[in-house]
Write a protein that holds these residues in place. Structure first.
Motif, PDB file in Angstrom:
ATOM      1  N   VAL A   8       0.860  -1.183   0.000  1.00 13.45           N
ATOM      2  CA  VAL A   8       0.000   0.000   0.000  1.00 13.45           C
ATOM      3  C   VAL A   8       0.893   1.229   0.000  1.00 13.45           C
ATOM      4  CG1 VAL A   8      -1.770   1.290   1.236  1.00 13.45           C
ATOM      5  CG2 VAL A   8      -1.836  -1.211   1.220  1.00 13.45           C
ATOM      6  N   ARG A   9       0.651   2.140  -0.944  1.00 11.84           N
ATOM      7  CA  ARG A   9       1.482   3.344  -1.033  1.00 11.84           C
ATOM      8  C   ARG A   9       0.644   4.487  -1.596  1.00 11.84           C
ATOM      9  NH1 ARG A   9       5.954   2.180  -5.546  1.00 11.84           N
ATOM     10  NH2 ARG A   9       6.346   0.398  -4.181  1.00 11.84           N
ATOM     11  N   PRO A  10       1.023   5.735  -1.334  1.00 12.22           N
ATOM     12  CA  PRO A  10       0.320   6.868  -1.938  1.00 12.22           C
ATOM     13  C   PRO A  10       0.660   6.993  -3.420  1.00 12.22           C
ATOM     14  CG  PRO A  10       2.176   7.641  -0.637  1.00 12.22           C
ATOM     15  CD  PRO A  10       2.075   6.166  -0.396  1.00 12.22           C
ATOM     16  N   VAL A  11      -0.370   7.264  -4.217  1.00 10.64           N
ATOM     17  CA  VAL A  11      -0.187   7.406  -5.664  1.00 10.64           C
ATOM     18  C   VAL A  11      -0.944   8.656  -6.109  1.00 10.64           C
ATOM     19  CG1 VAL A  11      -0.536   6.363  -7.930  1.00 10.64           C
ATOM     20  CG2 VAL A  11       0.032   4.909  -5.966  1.00 10.64           C
ATOM     21  N   ALA A  12      -0.291   9.474  -6.915  1.00 12.90           N
ATOM     22  CA  ALA A  12      -0.932  10.688  -7.421  1.00 12.90           C
ATOM     23  C   ALA A  12      -2.114  10.342  -8.314  1.00 12.90           C
ATOM     24  CB  ALA A  12       0.096  11.526  -8.186  1.00 12.90           C
ATOM     25  N   PHE A  13      -3.111  11.238  -8.316  1.00  9.85           N
ATOM     26  CA  PHE A  13      -4.323  10.998  -9.105  1.00  9.85           C
ATOM     27  C   PHE A  13      -4.002  10.678 -10.562  1.00  9.85           C
ATOM     28  CE2 PHE A  13      -6.746  14.129  -6.168  1.00  9.85           C
ATOM     29  CZ  PHE A  13      -6.813  13.159  -5.195  1.00  9.85           C
ATOM     30  N   ASP A  14      -3.079  11.468 -11.152  1.00  9.34           N
ATOM     31  CA  ASP A  14      -2.825  11.322 -12.584  1.00  9.34           C
ATOM     32  C   ASP A  14      -2.061  10.044 -12.924  1.00  9.34           C
ATOM     33  OD1 ASP A  14      -0.356  11.956 -11.592  1.00  9.34           O
ATOM     34  OD2 ASP A  14      -0.128  13.842 -12.712  1.00  9.34           O
ATOM     35  N   ARG A  15      -1.642   9.285 -11.910  1.00 13.52           N
ATOM     36  CA  ARG A  15      -0.973   8.008 -12.170  1.00 13.52           C
ATOM     37  C   ARG A  15      -1.948   6.845 -12.116  1.00 13.52           C
ATOM     38  NH1 ARG A  15       4.730   7.511 -10.932  1.00 13.52           N
ATOM     39  NH2 ARG A  15       4.386   5.799 -12.399  1.00 13.52           N
ATOM     40  N   ARG A  69     -10.958  14.176  -5.788  1.00 12.34           N
ATOM     41  CA  ARG A  69     -10.654  15.311  -6.670  1.00 12.34           C
ATOM     42  C   ARG A  69     -11.495  16.539  -6.330  1.00 12.34           C
ATOM     43  NH1 ARG A  69      -9.807  11.669 -12.152  1.00 12.34           N
ATOM     44  NH2 ARG A  69      -7.520  11.725 -12.101  1.00 12.34           N
ATOM     45  N   GLN A  70     -12.574  16.345  -5.548  1.00  8.85           N
ATOM     46  CA  GLN A  70     -13.397  17.467  -5.115  1.00  8.85           C
ATOM     47  C   GLN A  70     -12.886  18.097  -3.822  1.00  8.85           C
ATOM     48  OE1 GLN A  70     -17.630  16.477  -4.969  1.00  8.85           O
ATOM     49  NE2 GLN A  70     -17.331  14.822  -6.455  1.00  8.85           N
ATOM     50  N   VAL A  71     -11.925  17.432  -3.172  1.00 14.39           N
ATOM     51  CA  VAL A  71     -11.419  17.892  -1.877  1.00 14.39           C
ATOM     52  C   VAL A  71     -10.204  18.785  -2.085  1.00 14.39           C
ATOM     53  CG1 VAL A  71     -10.492  17.179   0.354  1.00 14.39           C
ATOM     54  CG2 VAL A  71     -12.266  15.801  -0.758  1.00 14.39           C
ATOM     55  N   ALA A  72     -10.282  19.994  -1.611  1.00 13.98           N
ATOM     56  CA  ALA A  72      -9.197  20.956  -1.784  1.00 13.98           C
ATOM     57  C   ALA A  72      -7.914  20.440  -1.151  1.00 13.98           C
ATOM     58  CB  ALA A  72      -9.587  22.297  -1.160  1.00 13.98           C
ATOM     59  N   GLY A  73      -6.813  20.569  -1.883  1.00 11.38           N
ATOM     60  CA  GLY A  73      -5.516  20.159  -1.361  1.00 11.38           C
ATOM     61  C   GLY A  73      -5.215  18.689  -1.509  1.00 11.38           C
ATOM     62  N   SER A  74      -6.177  17.889  -1.977  1.00 14.02           N
ATOM     63  CA  SER A  74      -5.972  16.453  -2.126  1.00 14.02           C
ATOM     64  C   SER A  74      -5.358  16.171  -3.497  1.00 14.02           C
ATOM     65  CB  SER A  74      -7.303  15.712  -1.981  1.00 14.02           C
ATOM     66  OG  SER A  74      -7.113  14.328  -2.117  1.00 14.02           O
ATOM     67  N   THR A  75      -4.237  15.435  -3.517  1.00 17.38           N
ATOM     68  CA  THR A  75      -3.552  15.160  -4.784  1.00 17.38           C
ATOM     69  C   THR A  75      -3.243  13.679  -4.984  1.00 17.38           C
ATOM     70  OG1 THR A  75      -1.392  15.552  -3.750  1.00 17.38           O
ATOM     71  CG2 THR A  75      -2.482  17.445  -4.817  1.00 17.38           C
ATOM     72  N   SER A  76      -3.463  12.843  -3.953  1.00 13.65           N
ATOM     73  CA  SER A  76      -3.121  11.429  -4.081  1.00 13.65           C
ATOM     74  C   SER A  76      -4.053  10.577  -3.243  1.00 13.65           C
ATOM     75  CB  SER A  76      -1.661  11.189  -3.637  1.00 13.65           C
ATOM     76  OG  SER A  76      -1.523  11.431  -2.250  1.00 13.65           O
ATOM     77  N   LEU A  77      -4.036   9.289  -3.522  1.00 12.46           N
ATOM     78  CA  LEU A  77      -4.808   8.314  -2.752  1.00 12.46           C
ATOM     79  C   LEU A  77      -3.880   7.195  -2.295  1.00 12.46           C
ATOM     80  CD1 LEU A  77      -8.102   7.796  -4.832  1.00 12.46           C
ATOM     81  CD2 LEU A  77      -7.939   8.775  -2.537  1.00 12.46           C
ATOM     82  N   SER A  78      -4.256   6.588  -1.181  1.00 14.45           N
ATOM     83  CA  SER A  78      -3.565   5.394  -0.720  1.00 14.45           C
ATOM     84  C   SER A  78      -4.043   4.213  -1.560  1.00 14.45           C
ATOM     85  CB  SER A  78      -3.862   5.158   0.763  1.00 14.45           C
ATOM     86  OG  SER A  78      -3.254   3.970   1.214  1.00 14.45           O
ATOM     87  N   VAL A  79      -3.104   3.479  -2.169  1.00 16.31           N
ATOM     88  CA  VAL A  79      -3.446   2.445  -3.152  1.00 16.31           C
ATOM     89  C   VAL A  79      -2.795   1.118  -2.766  1.00 16.31           C
ATOM     90  CG1 VAL A  79      -3.349   1.760  -5.582  1.00 16.31           C
ATOM     91  CG2 VAL A  79      -3.576   4.185  -4.977  1.00 16.31           C
ATOM     92  N   ARG A  80      -3.595   0.049  -2.807  1.00 22.25           N
ATOM     93  CA  ARG A  80      -3.047  -1.302  -2.676  1.00 22.25           C
ATOM     94  C   ARG A  80      -2.818  -1.847  -4.087  1.00 22.25           C
ATOM     95  NH1 ARG A  80      -2.873  -4.737   1.373  1.00 22.25           N
ATOM     96  NH2 ARG A  80      -4.435  -3.568   2.569  1.00 22.25           N
ATOM     97  N   VAL A  81      -1.609  -2.239  -4.375  1.00 22.57           N
ATOM     98  CA  VAL A  81      -1.237  -2.694  -5.704  1.00 22.57           C
ATOM     99  C   VAL A  81      -1.322  -4.220  -5.775  1.00 22.57           C
ATOM    100  CG1 VAL A  81       0.576  -2.717  -7.454  1.00 22.57           C
ATOM    101  CG2 VAL A  81       0.288  -0.706  -5.994  1.00 22.57           C
TER     102      VAL A  81
END
Length: 305
Positions: A8-15, A69-81
């Motif tokens: 599990v790691r943070p991943v930017a929205f655009d990735r 993406r609607q939350v101000a300042g939010s740029t990434s999500l925690s993702v399980r790969v």
């Protein structure tokens, strides 16, 4: 980048790619509610994505991504790969949501179609992969491949329920929209639509015109065709009451017909004496039910509702 399975790691929205988004239905209201939850509590559980080439494709978490993406300042999500091939990835789309809510039938149909038409699985193989019976796979495929495009679109938008869609599948695609329009115009139930379709099969043009013009009258004229389970004029409680009163009336009608038949159904005097208190009690119960439903004033005046 190397993606380690299960990490599990943070991943930017655009990735985060959304090629599997087409297997899920949009739910704007749920996305707004999720955005509120993210603002208040943050992300409580990771989304799930699979490795595709050098990037990631979301399998579960489309709603959270749209909300984040609607939350101000939010740029990434925690993702399980996870590392899954195409068939397993599609199966995971349903499996990851099964514990949260019942998967919508159209979403299931999209996944089944992807497995059979895109990945080349047989229906038996798709059923085994999804933990379902082959007949389940056949029904899901029919929702997409035997319905007209307009009907599928209504199903996708939530304007049409799966029960009614399963009835429309029995019609040629060119006739489905006409029957769907009739269903909405006359507020027919899925069961009534099934009866209408039965009448249309093999009907002459004149008969078909009558069925489409007066569907409920046509159903009443055919013995063995069930009546509506729901009256659109009544509330849920009213429909429940009418259903059980109708059942009681049917039993009494059969008893009356039984009593007027000759032969062994002739009652002896001692039968009548033993049955009398049961009948009197039944009459009292019927009066109490009528009083609670209609009110004592109606009963005193002898008026019919």
């Amino acid at each position: 980048m190397d993606w380690e399975h299960g990490v599990v790691r943070p991943v930017a929205f655009d990735r985060l790619g959304q090629r599997y988004r087409r297997y899920r239905l949009a739910d704007p209201l749920a996305e707004e509610a999720m955005a509120g939850s993210l603002r208040r509590w943050g992300q409580l559980s990771p989304v799930v994505a699979c490795v595709r080439g050098d990037g990631l494709e979301l399998l579960d978490g489309f709603k959270r991504l749209a909300a984040a993406r609607q939350v101000a300042g939010s740029t990434s999500l925690s993702v399980r790969v996870v590392e899954l091939d195409e068939p397993l990835a599609k199966a995971a789309i349903l499996g990851l949501n099964r514990g949260q809510r019942a998967a919508r039938e159209l979403e299931e149909a999209w996944v089944v179609q992807g497995l059979v038409r895109d990945d080349g699985l047989t229906q038996v193989e798709a059923a085994h992969l999804l933990g379902q019976h082959k007949s389940w796979v056949c029904r899901r495929l029919a929702l997409l491949e035997r319905l007209s495009e307009a009907v599928v679109e209504d199903l996708r938008l939530g304007l049409l329920g799966p029960a009614l869609a399963r009835q429309l599948v029995r019609l040629p695609a060119g006739n489905q929209e006409a029957v769907l329009a009739l269903t909405r115009r006359a507020s027919l139930t899925a069961q009534e639509v099934g009866g209408v379709i039965d009448l249309l099969h093999g009907a002459s043009p004149e008969q078909a015109a009558f069925v489409l013009a007066k569907p409920r009258e046509a159903l009443r004229q055919v013995n063995g065709v069930p009546t509506a389970l729901r009256d659109p004029r009544l509330s849920r409680a009213g429909n429940w009451l009418v259903k059980h009163l109708t059942q009681a009336a049917d039993v009494l009608t059969r008893l009356e017909q039984w009593l007027v038949s000759p032969g062994e159904r002739e009652l002896a005097d001692r039968d009548r004496r033993i049955v009398e208190p049961v009948l009197l009690h039944l009459g009292d119960q019927a009066s109490r039910v009528a009083e609670r439903v209609l009110g004592p004033a109606v009963l005193r005046e002898g008026r019919r509702p």
